[in-house]
Design an enzyme around this catalytic site. Structure first.
Site, PDB file in Angstrom:
ATOM      1  N   ASN A 155       0.843  -1.202   0.000  1.00 48.83           N
ATOM      2  CA  ASN A 155       0.000   0.000   0.000  1.00 48.83           C
ATOM      3  C   ASN A 155       0.878   1.251   0.000  1.00 48.83           C
ATOM      4  O   ASN A 155       2.106   1.165   0.101  1.00 48.83           O
ATOM      5  CB  ASN A 155      -0.890  -0.030   1.256  1.00 48.83           C
ATOM      6  CG  ASN A 155      -2.147   0.810   1.112  1.00 48.83           C
ATOM      7  OD1 ASN A 155      -2.286   1.608   0.178  1.00 48.83           O
ATOM      8  ND2 ASN A 155      -3.066   0.645   2.042  1.00 48.83           N
ATOM      9  N   PHE A 156       0.242   2.382  -0.116  1.00 52.47           N
ATOM     10  CA  PHE A 156       0.886   3.704  -0.016  1.00 52.47           C
ATOM     11  C   PHE A 156       1.990   3.924  -1.046  1.00 52.47           C
ATOM     12  O   PHE A 156       2.984   4.595  -0.766  1.00 52.47           O
ATOM     13  CB  PHE A 156       1.405   3.963   1.414  1.00 52.47           C
ATOM     14  CG  PHE A 156       0.308   3.923   2.441  1.00 52.47           C
ATOM     15  CD1 PHE A 156      -0.685   4.883   2.445  1.00 52.47           C
ATOM     16  CD2 PHE A 156       0.246   2.900   3.387  1.00 52.47           C
ATOM     17  CE1 PHE A 156      -1.735   4.848   3.377  1.00 52.47           C
ATOM     18  CE2 PHE A 156      -0.784   2.853   4.328  1.00 52.47           C
ATOM     19  CZ  PHE A 156      -1.771   3.828   4.319  1.00 52.47           C
TER      20      PHE A 156
ATOM     21  N   THR B  23      -4.709  -3.095  -3.679  1.00 56.82           N
ATOM     22  CA  THR B  23      -5.828  -2.519  -4.426  1.00 56.82           C
ATOM     23  C   THR B  23      -5.308  -1.323  -5.203  1.00 56.82           C
ATOM     24  O   THR B  23      -4.286  -0.736  -4.851  1.00 56.82           O
ATOM     25  CB  THR B  23      -6.954  -2.022  -3.492  1.00 56.82           C
ATOM     26  OG1 THR B  23      -6.404  -1.097  -2.557  1.00 56.82           O
ATOM     27  CG2 THR B  23      -7.634  -3.153  -2.763  1.00 56.82           C
TER      28      THR B  23
ATOM     29  N   LEU C 231      -6.616  -0.297   3.652  1.00 58.64           N
ATOM     30  CA  LEU C 231      -6.709   1.113   4.064  1.00 58.64           C
ATOM     31  C   LEU C 231      -6.488   2.051   2.891  1.00 58.64           C
ATOM     32  O   LEU C 231      -5.745   1.733   1.983  1.00 58.64           O
ATOM     33  CB  LEU C 231      -5.644   1.400   5.134  1.00 58.64           C
ATOM     34  CG  LEU C 231      -5.726   0.497   6.356  1.00 58.64           C
ATOM     35  CD1 LEU C 231      -4.591   0.839   7.318  1.00 58.64           C
ATOM     36  CD2 LEU C 231      -7.083   0.634   7.056  1.00 58.64           C
TER      37      LEU C 231
HETATM   38  C1  LIG Z   1       1.046   5.439  -8.667  1.00 58.19           C
HETATM   39  C2  LIG Z   1       2.352   6.137  -9.002  1.00 58.19           C
HETATM   40  C3  LIG Z   1       3.372   5.835  -7.926  1.00 58.19           C
HETATM   41  C4  LIG Z   1       2.843   5.578 -10.326  1.00 58.19           C
HETATM   42  O1  LIG Z   1       4.002   6.267 -10.675  1.00 58.19           O
HETATM   43  P1  LIG Z   1       4.210   6.853 -12.157  1.00 58.19           P
HETATM   44  O2  LIG Z   1       5.368   7.741 -12.124  1.00 58.19           O
HETATM   45  O3  LIG Z   1       2.885   7.402 -12.567  1.00 58.19           O
HETATM   46  O4  LIG Z   1       4.469   5.554 -13.048  1.00 58.19           O
HETATM   47  P2  LIG Z   1       5.890   4.908 -13.464  1.00 58.19           P
HETATM   48  O5  LIG Z   1       6.336   5.461 -14.735  1.00 58.19           O
HETATM   49  O6  LIG Z   1       6.853   5.000 -12.341  1.00 58.19           O
HETATM   50  O7  LIG Z   1       5.475   3.361 -13.617  1.00 58.19           O
HETATM   51  C5  LIG Z   1       4.478   2.939 -14.487  1.00 58.19           C
HETATM   52  C6  LIG Z   1       4.175   1.490 -14.184  1.00 58.19           C
HETATM   53  O8  LIG Z   1       3.630   1.391 -12.844  1.00 58.19           O
HETATM   54  C7  LIG Z   1       2.339   0.790 -12.913  1.00 58.19           C
HETATM   55  N1  LIG Z   1       1.462   1.405 -11.921  1.00 58.19           N
HETATM   56  C8  LIG Z   1       0.994   2.657 -11.900  1.00 58.19           C
HETATM   57  N2  LIG Z   1       0.187   2.833 -10.851  1.00 58.19           N
HETATM   58  C9  LIG Z   1       0.165   1.658 -10.198  1.00 58.19           C
HETATM   59  C10 LIG Z   1      -0.504   1.220  -9.050  1.00 58.19           C
HETATM   60  N3  LIG Z   1      -1.316   2.017  -8.339  1.00 58.19           N
HETATM   61  N4  LIG Z   1      -0.302  -0.034  -8.624  1.00 58.19           N
HETATM   62  C11 LIG Z   1       0.506  -0.852  -9.317  1.00 58.19           C
HETATM   63  N5  LIG Z   1       1.160  -0.501 -10.451  1.00 58.19           N
HETATM   64  C12 LIG Z   1       0.975   0.751 -10.870  1.00 58.19           C
HETATM   65  C13 LIG Z   1       1.860   1.096 -14.304  1.00 58.19           C
HETATM   66  O9  LIG Z   1       0.818   0.201 -14.665  1.00 58.19           O
HETATM   67  C14 LIG Z   1       3.127   0.931 -15.122  1.00 58.19           C
HETATM   68  O10 LIG Z   1       3.434  -0.437 -15.324  1.00 58.19           O
HETATM   69  P3  LIG Z   1       3.000  -1.166 -16.707  1.00 58.19           P
HETATM   70  O11 LIG Z   1       3.816  -0.551 -17.792  1.00 58.19           O
HETATM   71  O12 LIG Z   1       3.273  -2.616 -16.506  1.00 58.19           O
HETATM   72  O13 LIG Z   1       1.529  -0.906 -16.873  1.00 58.19           O
HETATM   73  C15 LIG Z   1       2.175   7.679  -9.115  1.00 58.19           C
HETATM   74  O14 LIG Z   1       1.346   7.965 -10.213  1.00 58.19           O
HETATM   75  C16 LIG Z   1       1.566   8.292  -7.874  1.00 58.19           C
HETATM   76  O15 LIG Z   1       2.260   8.512  -6.893  1.00 58.19           O
HETATM   77  N6  LIG Z   1       0.259   8.575  -7.921  1.00 58.19           N
HETATM   78  C17 LIG Z   1      -0.459   9.147  -6.791  1.00 58.19           C
HETATM   79  C18 LIG Z   1      -0.640   8.125  -5.714  1.00 58.19           C
HETATM   80  C19 LIG Z   1      -1.280   6.846  -6.206  1.00 58.19           C
HETATM   81  O16 LIG Z   1      -2.179   6.847  -7.020  1.00 58.19           O
HETATM   82  N7  LIG Z   1      -0.806   5.749  -5.640  1.00 58.19           N
HETATM   83  C20 LIG Z   1      -1.301   4.445  -5.966  1.00 58.19           C
HETATM   84  C21 LIG Z   1      -2.236   4.043  -4.948  1.00 58.19           C
HETATM   85  S1  LIG Z   1      -2.829   2.416  -5.349  1.00 58.19           S
END
Ligand SMILES: CC(C)(COP(=O)(O)OP(=O)(O)OC[C@H]1O[C@@H](n2cnc3c(N)ncnc32)[C@H](O)[C@@H]1OP(=O)(O)O)[C@@H](O)C(=O)NCCC(=O)NCCS
Length: 436
Positions: free
Chosen positions: A184-185, A220, A436
């Site tokens: 998570n997080f 999730t 959570l």
């Molecule tokens: C989610 C987060 C960390 C992804 O980082 P990013 O810089 O957008 O994505 P990156 O370029 O590092 O990585 C992309 C990969 O991570 C995967 N990915 C993105 N969000 C994901 C998630 N929530 N869970 C798992 N994998 C995730 C993508 O599917 C992609 O992989 P793929 O090519 O196999 O599809 C970022 O968008 C973020 O901090 N968002 C706000 C918080 C958030 O939504 N957190 C997730 C809570 S579930």
């Protein structure tokens, strides 16, 4: 009505639906295999869209519907000596850090990273604002591993710019109790997005989980990845209509005035269940027994021991609330419910800065109807100044939500298992797990 889901992205009530009037069932409410396949075809026309997830032991889209694949672990554990002993490489300017959530200073750094960069709704109106106490609670259950609380810092400034966590949990899948991690997080600073940092972080937390001889995980997300075990939806029960409308979380229904809306959502002043009281330490053994028994109804659910029940369910101000129903004659606990406190920052609103949301957590119904228990939860949440009460359509929630004047959110919350295949997609009502 607009709201955020608990894990990623956020939900907005379907604009075609007027939550202040009779609610129309949402057709996506019980997604099935067809829905998942359709989603796959829509989102992944060339079959090459998940460069990272396609390399991982998770259910792959191409295997959907293939009943010859066995249920259970996708890959067998490797000897611990063969697990990579060194952390994965980060881009040169960054370094790994272990976040000690018991340290006020570190907890505050994590809090600030998430407060400014964690999940927002699609319109960027709200952002989750997990409190420090909540983060500490959520990350330090019995048997937690500090080195599963993983941060990334800028080497030069030591600024915390990314975060991911795991905690240990035993999850029963049908008859099998599997030691898993709950991941998570996951959060990457807004300025570092789309640089493929997330896959490195996921691989690193996975490596550390493997080093504890744990090979499965549950997580999730609001994003659709290979491949959900179930797709859930958040429902929102307005407690403070005026504020929710003011901040853009809800809108006034057609043919509705503010005063009619306020009247519509008005709740009784006091709860109706006899013997309802706040849970206390002495209730832990009985609540544990009740909960273990109740969660057996679901195909996927955690199994909690007494220490875990004490940690997860004993009330903590502004973190988690639990109420038990005590039989006045026998002093036996018969039912209970709980909810956790997860506010959101209201972005760019002059009058309000925080939305106070309660999220339905675990409960047990035995002598009292769920409808009545949940109604009492709403009354208590209203009394405690929550603006909205949220619940997923998991467990036995779905049939009572409309009658209690919950309205559906418009986003989905996808549940995933890592390295564990299920033969069929579950209905939300087959799931007894709340993260959570
Ligand atoms: C989610 C987060 C960390 C992804 O980082 P990013 O810089 O957008 O994505 P990156 O370029 O590092 O990585 C992309 C990969 O991570 C995967 N990915 C993105 N969000 C994901 C998630 N929530 N869970 C798992 N994998 C995730 C993508 O599917 C992609 O992989 P793929 O090519 O196999 O599809 C970022 O968008 C973020 O901090 N968002 C706000 C918080 C958030 O939504 N957190 C997730 C809570 S579930």
């Amino acid at each position: 009505m607009v709201d955020k889901d608990s894990s990623s992205g956020s939900n907005k009530e379907n604009p075609d639906q007027d939550s202040s009037e009779t609610l129309i069932p949402n057709s996506k409410n019980t997604p099935d295999l067809d829905y998942i396949v359709q989603k796959f075809q829509d989102s992944n026309p060339y079959g090459q869209q998940h460069k990272f997830w396609e390399t991982q032991p998770v259910g792959q889209f191409k295997d959907l519907g293939n009943s010859t694949l066995p249920e259970g672990p996708i890959e067998q554990p490797t000897p611990l000596s063969e697990v990579k002993q060194e952390p994965y490489n980060l881009p040169n300017l960054y370094e790994w850090t272990v976040c000690d959530m018991k340290s006020d200073e570190v907890c505050n750094e994590v809090y600030i990273l998430l407060t400014n960069n964690y999940v927002e709704d699609d319109d960027n109106l709200f952002r989750f604002n997990y409190s420090k106490e909540f983060l500490r609670w959520g990350l330090t259950p019995p048997g937690y591993f500090q080195n599963w609380h993983i941060g990334v810092r800028v080497k030069s400034s030591k600024k915390l710019v990314a975060f991911i966590t795991g905690i240990p949990v035993k999850i029963r899948v049908r008859n099998e109790v599997v030691q898993m991690a709950e991941v998570n997080f996951l959060c990457v600073h807004k300025k570092l997005r789309s640089k493929r940092l997330a896959p490195v972080m996921i691989k690193e937390v996975t490596r550390r989980i493997h080093l504890e001889n744990i090979w499965q995980a549950a997580y999730t997300a609001g994003v659709f990845l290979p491949t959900p075990v179930t797709t859930c939806q958040y429902w929102h029960r307005t407690l403070n209509p005026k504020k929710l409308i003011d901040v853009g979380f809800s809108r006034l229904g057609e043919r509705m005035t503010m005063s009619r809306t306020i009247k519509l959502y008005k709740l009784p002043n006091s709860t109706s269940t006899r013997g309802l009281r706040k849970m206390e330490l002495r209730d832990v053994p009985q609540v544990t027994r009740l909960l273990r028994n109740y969660l057996n109804r679901f195909i996927v659910a955690p199994t909690f021991d007494e220490d875990e029940v004490e940690h997860w369910l004993l009330p903590q101000e502004n973190v988690v609330d639990s109420y038990v129903v005590e039989c006045e004659e026998t002093r036996e606990i018969t039912d209970f419910f709980s909810f956790y406190t997860l506010p959101s920052t209201i972005l760019n609103n002059q009058n309000h800065s925080t939305l106070k949301a309660a999220y339905s957590f675990y409960y047990v119904t035995n002598r009292v109807q769920l409808m009545q228990l949940m109604q009492d939860a709403l009354i208590i949440a209203k009394r405690d100044d929550f603006d909205v009460f949220n619940a997923l359509d998991v467990m036995e929630n779905e049939p009572i939500l409309k009658d209690l004047k919950f309205g559906p959110g418009d986003g989905q919350l996808y549940y995933y298992l890592y390295n564990y295949r299920l033969n069929n997609v579950l209905k939300p009502s087959e799931l007894g797990l709340v993260l959570l």
